[in-house]
Design a protein around this motif. Structure first.
Motif, PDB file in Angstrom:
ATOM      1  N   THR A 101      21.583  36.433  38.307  1.00 54.56           N
ATOM      2  CA  THR A 101      20.969  35.117  38.398  1.00 54.56           C
ATOM      3  C   THR A 101      21.492  34.242  37.270  1.00 54.56           C
ATOM      4  OG1 THR A 101      19.076  35.743  37.034  1.00 54.56           O
ATOM      5  CG2 THR A 101      18.843  35.988  39.413  1.00 54.56           C
ATOM      6  N   THR A 102      21.446  32.961  37.520  1.00 57.68           N
ATOM      7  CA  THR A 102      21.730  31.959  36.500  1.00 57.68           C
ATOM      8  C   THR A 102      20.522  31.042  36.466  1.00 57.68           C
ATOM      9  OG1 THR A 102      22.737  30.375  38.031  1.00 57.68           O
ATOM     10  CG2 THR A 102      24.196  32.057  37.098  1.00 57.68           C
ATOM     11  N   GLU A 103      20.599  30.001  35.685  1.00 55.18           N
ATOM     12  CA  GLU A 103      19.488  29.049  35.664  1.00 55.18           C
ATOM     13  C   GLU A 103      19.339  28.344  37.008  1.00 55.18           C
ATOM     14  OE1 GLU A 103      19.429  26.279  32.432  1.00 55.18           O
ATOM     15  OE2 GLU A 103      19.965  27.832  30.977  1.00 55.18           O
ATOM     16  N   ASN A 104      20.431  28.305  37.781  1.00 56.12           N
ATOM     17  CA  ASN A 104      20.451  27.513  39.012  1.00 56.12           C
ATOM     18  C   ASN A 104      20.334  28.313  40.306  1.00 56.12           C
ATOM     19  OD1 ASN A 104      20.970  24.988  37.620  1.00 56.12           O
ATOM     20  ND2 ASN A 104      22.973  25.851  37.178  1.00 56.12           N
ATOM     21  N   ALA A 105      20.729  29.591  40.291  1.00 57.03           N
ATOM     22  CA  ALA A 105      20.791  30.307  41.566  1.00 57.03           C
ATOM     23  C   ALA A 105      20.798  31.812  41.358  1.00 57.03           C
ATOM     24  CB  ALA A 105      22.051  29.888  42.321  1.00 57.03           C
ATOM     25  N   ARG A 106      20.632  32.526  42.462  1.00 52.90           N
ATOM     26  CA  ARG A 106      20.787  33.980  42.500  1.00 52.90           C
ATOM     27  C   ARG A 106      22.013  34.277  43.350  1.00 52.90           C
ATOM     28  NH1 ARG A 106      17.155  39.081  43.801  1.00 52.90           N
ATOM     29  NH2 ARG A 106      18.853  40.390  44.527  1.00 52.90           N
ATOM     30  N   TYR A 107      22.769  35.298  42.945  1.00 48.80           N
ATOM     31  CA  TYR A 107      23.974  35.684  43.672  1.00 48.80           C
ATOM     32  C   TYR A 107      23.962  37.185  43.908  1.00 48.80           C
ATOM     33  CZ  TYR A 107      25.543  31.134  42.030  1.00 48.80           C
ATOM     34  OH  TYR A 107      25.639  29.795  41.770  1.00 48.80           O
ATOM     35  N   ASP A 108      24.438  37.591  45.081  1.00 50.14           N
ATOM     36  CA  ASP A 108      24.606  38.994  45.438  1.00 50.14           C
ATOM     37  C   ASP A 108      25.965  39.106  46.120  1.00 50.14           C
ATOM     38  OD1 ASP A 108      21.816  40.242  44.939  1.00 50.14           O
ATOM     39  OD2 ASP A 108      21.389  38.402  46.066  1.00 50.14           O
ATOM     40  N   PHE A 109      26.874  39.860  45.505  1.00 47.95           N
ATOM     41  CA  PHE A 109      28.225  39.984  46.044  1.00 47.95           C
ATOM     42  C   PHE A 109      28.617  41.434  46.216  1.00 47.95           C
ATOM     43  CE2 PHE A 109      28.537  35.735  44.136  1.00 47.95           C
ATOM     44  CZ  PHE A 109      29.120  35.053  45.180  1.00 47.95           C
ATOM     45  N   GLY A 110      29.431  41.665  47.217  1.00 48.44           N
ATOM     46  CA  GLY A 110      30.148  42.913  47.377  1.00 48.44           C
ATOM     47  C   GLY A 110      31.614  42.594  47.159  1.00 48.44           C
ATOM     48  N   VAL A 111      32.283  43.404  46.349  1.00 52.27           N
ATOM     49  CA  VAL A 111      33.699  43.184  46.068  1.00 52.27           C
ATOM     50  C   VAL A 111      34.443  44.450  46.478  1.00 52.27           C
ATOM     51  CG1 VAL A 111      35.408  42.587  44.327  1.00 52.27           C
ATOM     52  CG2 VAL A 111      33.077  41.690  44.140  1.00 52.27           C
ATOM     53  N   VAL A 112      35.349  44.321  47.435  1.00 51.80           N
ATOM     54  CA  VAL A 112      36.124  45.444  47.957  1.00 51.80           C
ATOM     55  C   VAL A 112      37.518  45.387  47.358  1.00 51.80           C
ATOM     56  CG1 VAL A 112      37.011  46.581  50.026  1.00 51.80           C
ATOM     57  CG2 VAL A 112      34.812  45.344  50.113  1.00 51.80           C
ATOM     58  N   TYR A 113      37.827  46.370  46.517  1.00 55.05           N
ATOM     59  CA  TYR A 113      39.142  46.449  45.882  1.00 55.05           C
ATOM     60  C   TYR A 113      40.038  47.290  46.775  1.00 55.05           C
ATOM     61  CZ  TYR A 113      36.514  44.821  41.839  1.00 55.05           C
ATOM     62  OH  TYR A 113      35.712  44.100  40.999  1.00 55.05           O
ATOM     63  N   SER A 114      41.073  46.663  47.324  1.00 57.63           N
ATOM     64  CA  SER A 114      41.953  47.298  48.295  1.00 57.63           C
ATOM     65  C   SER A 114      43.408  47.081  47.894  1.00 57.63           C
ATOM     66  CB  SER A 114      41.708  46.664  49.672  1.00 57.63           C
ATOM     67  OG  SER A 114      42.680  47.071  50.595  1.00 57.63           O
ATOM     68  N   SER A 115      44.270  47.957  48.370  1.00 55.26           N
ATOM     69  CA  SER A 115      45.708  47.734  48.146  1.00 55.26           C
ATOM     70  C   SER A 115      46.287  46.833  49.230  1.00 55.26           C
ATOM     71  CB  SER A 115      46.448  49.068  48.111  1.00 55.26           C
ATOM     72  OG  SER A 115      46.339  49.710  49.363  1.00 55.26           O
ATOM     73  N   LEU A 116      45.510  46.570  50.259  1.00 59.32           N
ATOM     74  CA  LEU A 116      45.952  45.658  51.313  1.00 59.32           C
ATOM     75  C   LEU A 116      45.766  44.211  50.863  1.00 59.32           C
ATOM     76  CD1 LEU A 116      44.409  47.457  54.398  1.00 59.32           C
ATOM     77  CD2 LEU A 116      46.792  47.478  53.670  1.00 59.32           C
ATOM     78  N   PHE A 117      46.259  43.296  51.646  1.00 53.34           N
ATOM     79  CA  PHE A 117      46.079  41.860  51.413  1.00 53.34           C
ATOM     80  C   PHE A 117      46.641  41.428  50.065  1.00 53.34           C
ATOM     81  CE2 PHE A 117      42.423  43.387  53.982  1.00 53.34           C
ATOM     82  CZ  PHE A 117      42.912  42.958  55.200  1.00 53.34           C
ATOM     83  N   PHE A 118      47.825  41.958  49.762  1.00 51.24           N
ATOM     84  CA  PHE A 118      48.548  41.605  48.534  1.00 51.24           C
ATOM     85  C   PHE A 118      47.757  41.971  47.286  1.00 51.24           C
ATOM     86  CE2 PHE A 118      49.689  38.546  51.877  1.00 51.24           C
ATOM     87  CZ  PHE A 118      51.009  38.938  52.086  1.00 51.24           C
ATOM     88  N   GLY A 119      46.864  42.941  47.389  1.00 52.91           N
ATOM     89  CA  GLY A 119      46.080  43.384  46.246  1.00 52.91           C
ATOM     90  C   GLY A 119      44.896  42.497  45.918  1.00 52.91           C
ATOM     91  N   LYS A 120      44.634  41.488  46.732  1.00 50.31           N
ATOM     92  CA  LYS A 120      43.492  40.606  46.467  1.00 50.31           C
ATOM     93  C   LYS A 120      42.205  41.286  46.930  1.00 50.31           C
ATOM     94  CE  LYS A 120      45.626  36.055  46.952  1.00 50.31           C
ATOM     95  NZ  LYS A 120      45.458  34.738  47.603  1.00 50.31           N
ATOM     96  N   PRO A 121      41.191  41.349  46.072  1.00 52.56           N
ATOM     97  CA  PRO A 121      39.907  41.902  46.496  1.00 52.56           C
ATOM     98  C   PRO A 121      39.231  41.000  47.536  1.00 52.56           C
ATOM     99  CG  PRO A 121      40.061  41.860  44.111  1.00 52.56           C
ATOM    100  CD  PRO A 121      41.212  41.063  44.639  1.00 52.56           C
ATOM    101  N   LEU A 122      38.506  41.638  48.437  1.00 51.70           N
ATOM    102  CA  LEU A 122      37.694  40.921  49.412  1.00 51.70           C
ATOM    103  C   LEU A 122      36.320  40.722  48.794  1.00 51.70           C
ATOM    104  CD1 LEU A 122      37.159  39.810  52.276  1.00 51.70           C
ATOM    105  CD2 LEU A 122      36.498  42.147  52.917  1.00 51.70           C
ATOM    106  N   VAL A 123      35.912  39.471  48.620  1.00 49.64           N
ATOM    107  CA  VAL A 123      34.629  39.136  48.006  1.00 49.64           C
ATOM    108  C   VAL A 123      33.691  38.661  49.109  1.00 49.64           C
ATOM    109  CG1 VAL A 123      33.462  37.675  46.324  1.00 49.64           C
ATOM    110  CG2 VAL A 123      35.779  38.506  45.849  1.00 49.64           C
ATOM    111  N   VAL A 124      32.552  39.329  49.244  1.00 46.88           N
ATOM    112  CA  VAL A 124      31.585  39.026  50.299  1.00 46.88           C
ATOM    113  C   VAL A 124      30.263  38.623  49.671  1.00 46.88           C
ATOM    114  CG1 VAL A 124      30.360  39.924  52.312  1.00 46.88           C
ATOM    115  CG2 VAL A 124      32.659  40.769  51.777  1.00 46.88           C
ATOM    116  N   CYS A 125      29.758  37.460  50.042  1.00 50.22           N
ATOM    117  CA  CYS A 125      28.422  37.042  49.624  1.00 50.22           C
ATOM    118  C   CYS A 125      27.431  37.802  50.498  1.00 50.22           C
ATOM    119  CB  CYS A 125      28.239  35.534  49.794  1.00 50.22           C
ATOM    120  SG  CYS A 125      26.561  34.983  49.417  1.00 50.22           S
TER     121      CYS A 125
END
Length: 99
Positions: free
Chosen positions: A22-46
């Motif tokens: 949480t911050t002063e303004n909002a709450r966040y919940d993320f899943g971050v998938v670290y993969s070797s696919l997609f040029f090594g970019k992690p998939l970030v899911v809200c």
């Protein structure tokens, strides 16, 4: 399935990080998938909205993209997310998955 041209069909064991904060303004919940696919970019899911994107540190310079993908209207909230993502996204050299 003869009507489809298969582009890729990969399986891999990946590292997944689930984080909520949480911050002063909002709450966040993320899943971050670290993969070797997609040029090594992690998939970030809200986890609240299901919205997702591939991110690497240089993508964080594009605040408009983050606002659009995660539908955040307040620029201060986006800046908070950028700070968080800078902490968790790996700096990976560009490599192609299509060698």
């Amino acid at each position: 399935m003869n009507q489809f041209e298969r582009l890729y069909d990969e399986q891999e064991n990946v590292k997944v990080r689930f984080t909520g904060f949480t911050t002063e303004n909002a709450r966040y919940d993320f899943g971050v998938v670290y993969s070797s696919l997609f040029f090594g970019k992690p998939l970030v899911v809200c986890m609240q909205t299901g919205r997702s994107t591939l991110l690497e540190p240089k993508d964080l310079d594009n605040i408009d993209h983050l606002q659009h993908v995660f539908r955040i209207g307040d620029e201060e909230q986006v800046i908070e997310l950028v700070e968080f993502f800078h902490e968790i996204l790996p700096v990976a050299p560009f490599s192609t998955q299509y060698d």
